[in-house]
Scaffold this active site. Structure first.
Site, PDB file in Angstrom:
ATOM      1  CE  LYS A  78      -3.444   1.858   2.520  1.00  0.00           C
ATOM      2  NZ  LYS A  78      -4.591   1.754   3.742  1.00  0.00           N
ATOM      3  CB  SER A 153      -8.148   3.654   2.923  1.00  0.00           C
ATOM      4  OG  SER A 153      -7.471   3.163   3.038  1.00  0.00           O
ATOM      5  CB  SER A 177      -8.502   0.870   5.745  1.00  0.00           C
ATOM      6  OG  SER A 177      -9.197   2.235   5.686  1.00  0.00           O
TER       7      SER A 177
END
Ligand SMILES: [Mg+2]
Ligand SMILES: [Zn+2]
Lengths: 486, 482, 100
Positions: A78, A153, A177
């Site tokens: 990420k 996210s 997330s």
């Protein structure tokens, strides 16, 4: 070799060690699939040269029988997590050109296991969002249905696994997330107990809630990844000194004696019917595997989302103060005064949701409002935590619930309504407030073939029971075997 | 102190840098100076993802100072973030302590004009220093160096108990002295390792209510503490006498003009939005930790001063001089332990040694005469091996060459003659060479005695032990009388 | 206690946060801000008598390091992403005394 992307981490390990294929071939396969799936917009930055060089080193080590758990295996990260010498954008225009001068501890740990990092995945800007639509680099598409969001996210990190581009990724979870995109993309991911994994080098969104965790195609892979990530970090004062168990060890144990709590506040009107029935079926399945199901109550659940939307923005407004345009990041040009430089650099660099949260956070901490908002939220946070403490102390060992009230929604359908978007995380947020571990494991599909996830919440530091439960469930159903690879 | 019908009320906020190797929250060097932005790491730069981890030595230093200033050490204390935007503050917040500082409710006794006053210490807290901005109006830019950012500070906040510029200055010196005695910092105002802001107000004599205060920043030397307070009090007095009101504000001291001026705009906009730092778990200071630190505390200047006066017999003045600096005291104690003569040790140190150091522009720490050697010299005087006069010559030589007194005596053959036989031989020689003077003495002219002693000293080449020579001459002459 | 903040009040927050008061969609921002504020105001009715605030979820304490140097960055690494430099200084517009 066309099916390399369908192999689990365990199978990849065996194949590499038996020289059925090399890390170079595996990495090239992964890079080729990434290249042919660009329409997903799941990567912000792909680093083929670095990946291939690492694959060469890994192949040499495999040749020398110097093998660690992840030697030669391609992974994606990420883009909130700092990678030395590689751009780390946090999906923000502010950090469009930011090259990290140091590695996050979790990156050091993966490199110590000789993993091959192929690139940085897309996310909601600074991890603020639940749909991956708040990215300065455009939204990610859900591999199961390109008109849907992948969740957020950590949307990119979920999509790349669902699409078969890499087999495992790192995500971060502040209010859901990791779990929510896992649920939307039919993969599995765990948010460890707060303090289990170092936050050093992970761009902070809400420091008291953030936690890094792995995402993968199945529970065993998840356990392998978690083994690599945990442990006390002297550079993170909130990481905890606890021995890291071997998380793969208890997989395969039966569920006799396991007490599964079903909180009535998590099975409410307003949940998509198919989500509710899929989760209820999953709980029945756990029962058939030997678990007992007990109804429990977490009465402060309804307060969790507003509590979160005070605490997280407050911490975010503080954490994002360093993005001032002076030492790194976007610097507005033509500013004559310092104040102009601050305001312009930040205003140009941040997206709308980030600004919303900075404003809210600034307000709730400001003089005269602190007690009514921030301090109050911290007290309600304790109520939320007390609810969990109580049921875990006497009623159950894990809690089962839906991850989200609905399956993946349409792109652009909620961006203009922040509160509607926030309510997506109604079942995941309480877990972060209480600092507990929780995971998402696939448990079905709705009539539009959109994935549904089972949410399992554990006691603090008891990831082992969560993984054991999820593994037993996964092995007894077919949901995790379904894929949408193209 | 009163100016006309008003009383001055002052409280000081003192920032003291701590002498640690590394910064308060990271492993970057905390050393003073260095090329711009060379004592930095990710934490200092405020890079994304970096996290603070507290330096244990900072916590210990805070406890030490708290104990030395009679504070209560808070069992539960924690760090908080203080937010404002400024280029020398990399994260957009300073990590400090807010509602739960590590030390509270202390005091320091100061003596001004023979009056002892008890000055309350509200609190001591730990925080990080900011970097430095250098302003260059020529290029219309400011330049930022973050070497100092993250250097550990203790902020010591006094009660508004000070009543004159002089008291403020004595208080500040007292804080500095204790910091140096504890060895936790160097208290150097010129280098900025000790800084002071003053809150000043006036109130009518006899009034219990405080007047509106102003905060004076940028007082960067001891010399200016009194000047800044005096100027500000005078300025306020003028306003009050003209029927005006004092505006609560922050003012900057300008050392060139020795005046203060308003920092406009600073107050209205400030909203620091303090909240407990989620990156830093709270501190629980166990009683056992406090006791351990207490047991290792060095004896403090005021305690030592009493001891020097009461047990060593030094004057109040000398005792103050010796305890004014930790180095002075340590040097003195070493001199004393080598010679065991408290008064001589004090005299030689404060008059001879300090005199020579002064003349040569040297500090005690660079003294060419070591404490041990000075003690040895005093011991030689005490034992009668050197006369006071000879010792002064030897000392001069020691100062030039750093040699031991024994080596110098050896080289120059300076040893005092203390052998009674040898002295009597010399005396007999003098008696036979000066018959007239001996006769006069025997006839009762006692003042001739001095001349005869002088002759004995002269004949010994100045080496005769004067005390022995004196006594022996007296008894030899006595014999002649009988 | 839900109550909308005036534009002027929101602008103060925007400046305190060093965002721009010249945003294009300022009215939308103010509107969203008030909506979210009204939403979180739901907490005002929760009874928290005798409840201690929770700042650190695991209640750990006394985590510190020894006073040792290490893990530093060179000046070049530290200023890798700095766009306005003067030698090894970081340049900013001239700071006017008392600003900020
Ligand atoms: Mg202060
Ligand atoms: Zn301070």
């Amino acid at each position: 070799m066309t099916n390399l992307h369908e192999l689990s981490l365990k199978q990849l390990r065996t194949g590499l060690d038996n020289k059925e294929f090399s890390s170079k071939e595996l990495t090239e396969h992964s890079l080729a699939r990434i290249a042919s799936h660009q329409e997903l917009n799941a990567f912000i930055n792909v680093t083929p040269e670095i990946a291939l060089a690492a694959a060469d080193v890994a192949d040499q080590k495999i040749k020398n029988k110097d093998v660690k758990s992840l030697t030669g295996i391609p992974l994606a990260i990420k883009d909130l997590i700092l990678t030395k010498g590689i751009k780390t954008t946090c999906a923000s225009k502010f950090l469009e050109n930011f090259v990290a001068p140091y590695n996050a501890t979790v990156i050091e740990k993966l490199l110590a296991e000789d993993a091959v990092i192929v690139g940085k995945t897309n996310l909601d800007e600074f991890a603020m969002g639940s749909s991956n639509e708040n990215s300065a680099f455009g939204p990610v598409k859900n591999p199961w249905n390109h008109t849907k969001v992948p969740g957020g996210s950590s949307g990119g990190s979920a999509a790349v696994i669902a699409a078969g581009l890499v087999r495992a990724t790192l995500g971060t979870d502040t209010g859901g997330s990791i779990r929510q995109p896992c649920s939307f993309c039919s993969i599995t991911g765990i948010k460890p107990t707060y303090g289990r994994v170092s936050r050093y080098g992970v761009t902070a969104y809400a420091s008291s809630l953030d936690q890094v965790g792995p995402m993968a195609g199945n529970v065993e892979d998840l356990a392998v990844m978690l083994n690599a990530l945990c442990g006390k970090d002297p550079l993170d004062a909130t990481s905890v000194s606890l021995k890291t168990p071997d998380f793969t060890k208890n997989l395969g144990q039966d569920l006799k004696g396991l007490r599964v709590g079903m909180p009535k506040e998590y099975f409410i009107d307003g949940i998509q019917a198919e989500v509710r029935s899929a989760v209820e079926n999953a709980v029945k399945q756990l029962e058939s595997l030997g678990a007992t199901v007990v109804p429990v109550s977490l009465p402060n659940t309804e307060h969790a989302v507003p509590t979160y939307y005070i605490i997280a923005p407050a911490e975010a407004s503080s954490n994002l103060g360093r993005f001032d345009g002076i030492r790194f990041g976007n610097r507005a040009t033509g500013c004559e005064t310092l104040e102009d430089l601050y305001c312009e650099s930040r205003s140009q660099g941040f997206g709308i949701e980030v600004k919303r949260r900075i404003m809210m956070g600034t307000y709730v901490l400001s003089s005269g409002y602190y007690d009514a908002y921030y301090l109050k939220a911290q007290k309600v946070r304790r109520l939320v935590k007390n609810d969990f403490d109580k049921v875990f102390a006497k009623d159950c060992d894990v809690i089962a619930s839906p991850v989200t009230p609905t399956t993946a929604f349409d792109l652009n359908s909620r961006v203009s309504d922040p509160i509607q978007m926030y309510l997506n995380d109604i079942f995941t947020i309480p877990v972060n407030l209480a600092g507990l571990p929780a995971l998402s494991v696939p448990c079905g599909f709705d009539q539009n073939n959109l994935p549904i996830g089972l949410h399992l919440i554990g006691k603090a530091w008891d990831e082992e029971t969560l993984l054991k439960t999820a593994f037993a469930y996964e092995q007894s159903t077919e949901w995790s075997k379904k894929n949408c690879y193209k | 102190m009163f100016i006309e019908d008003y009383e001055i009320v002052v409280g000081l906020e003192v920032h003291a840098q701590l002498a640690t190797q590394s910064k308060i929250f990271s492993g970057a060097s905390a050393t003073f100076g260095g090329n711009p932005n060379s004592h930095v790491d990710s934490v200092t730069m405020g890079l994304p993802g970096c996290l603070p981890v507290p330096n244990k030595k900072v916590i210990e230093s805070a406890i030490k100072l708290g104990l030395a200033l009679n504070c209560q050490i808070r069992n539960y204390n924690r760090f908080a973030r203080k937010h404002y935007f400024y280029p020398d503050l990399p994260k957009g917040y300073q990590i400090s302590q807010f509602e739960e500082p590590i030390c509270e409710h202390g005091h320091l006794n100061i003596t001004v004009d023979d009056m002892v006053r008890n000055i309350g210490i509200t609190r001591i807290h730990m925080e990080e220093d900011a970097g430095k901005n250098i302003h260059d109006s020529r290029t219309n830019a400011s330049l930022v160096d973050l070497n100092r950012a993250g250097v550990p500070l203790l902020e010591i906040v006094s009660e508004p108990d000070l009543r004159s510029p002089e008291e403020a200055s004595v208080y500040l010196r007292g804080i500095r002295q204790i910091i140096r005695f504890l060895g936790i910092g160097d208290g150097n105002m010129e280098e900025g390792s000790l800084r002071c802001d003053a809150n000043i107000s006036l109130r009518p004599r006899g009034s219990l209510k405080f007047g509106t205060r102003t905060e004076i920043k940028n007082i960067n030397s001891f010399k200016f503490v009194e000047k800044a307070i005096f100027y500000e009090a005078t300025r306020q007095l003028k306003i009050l006498k003209e029927g005006g009101v004092i505006i609560q504000e922050t003012r900057l001291f300008d050392s060139a003009t020795e005046t203060t001026r308003s920092m406009r705009g600073k107050e209205g906009a400030a909203d620091y939005r303090y909240f407990p730092d989620p990156d830093l778990p709270p501190l629980h200071i166990e009683e056992s930790w406090i006791q351990e630190i207490r047991s290792k505390l060095p004896i403090l200047p005021h305690q030592k001063k009493v001891e020097l006066v009461e047990s060593y017999g030094l004057t109040d003045y000398d005792a103050s001089l010796i305890t004014s600096e930790r180095e002075n005291l340590e040097f003195y104690e070493e001199v004393y332990s080598a010679c065991k003569n408290a008064k001589l040790a004090c005299n030689w140190m404060t008059s001879e040694l300090f005199g020579f150091l002064n003349k040569n522009g040297k500090h005690l720490k660079d003294s060419p005469v070591s404490a041990k050697n000075l003690g040895q010299l005093i011991k030689l005087i005490d034992q009668g091996i050197l006369s006071g006069r000879m010792a002064k010559d030897v000392f001069e030589e020691m100062f030039e060459t750093s040699k031991t007194p024994e080596a110098i005596i050896e080289e120059k053959g300076l040893k005092q003659v203390s052998d009674p036989k040898e002295i009597i031989n010399i005396i007999q020689k003098v008696i036979s060479e000066c018959p007239d003077q001996v006769r006069d003495y025997l006839a009762g002219k006692e003042q001739v005695f001095g001349f005869l002693v002088g002759q004995v000293m002269k004949n010994s080449g100045g080496k005769a032990n004067p005390k022995l020579a004196n006594e022996a001459l007296k008894s030899e002459l006595q014999k002649l009388m009988e | 206690m839900a109550m909308n903040l005036s534009k002027e009040e929101v602008l103060k927050i925007i400046f305190l946060a060093r965002l721009s008061t010249k945003e294009e969609n300022l009215d939308q921002m103010i509107n969203d801000f008030n909506n979210v504020l009204n939403y979180v105001d739901a907490l005002s009715k929760v009874n928290v008598d005798n409840i201690e605030p929770l700042a650190h979820v695991h209640e750990s304490y006394n985590i510190y390091r020894e006073d040792v140097c290490g893990n530093g960055l060179t000046t070049e690494e530290a200023l890798l992403n700095t766009s306005d430099r003067s030698g090894s200084f970081i340049r900013v517009p001239l700071i006017i005394e008392g600003e900020s």
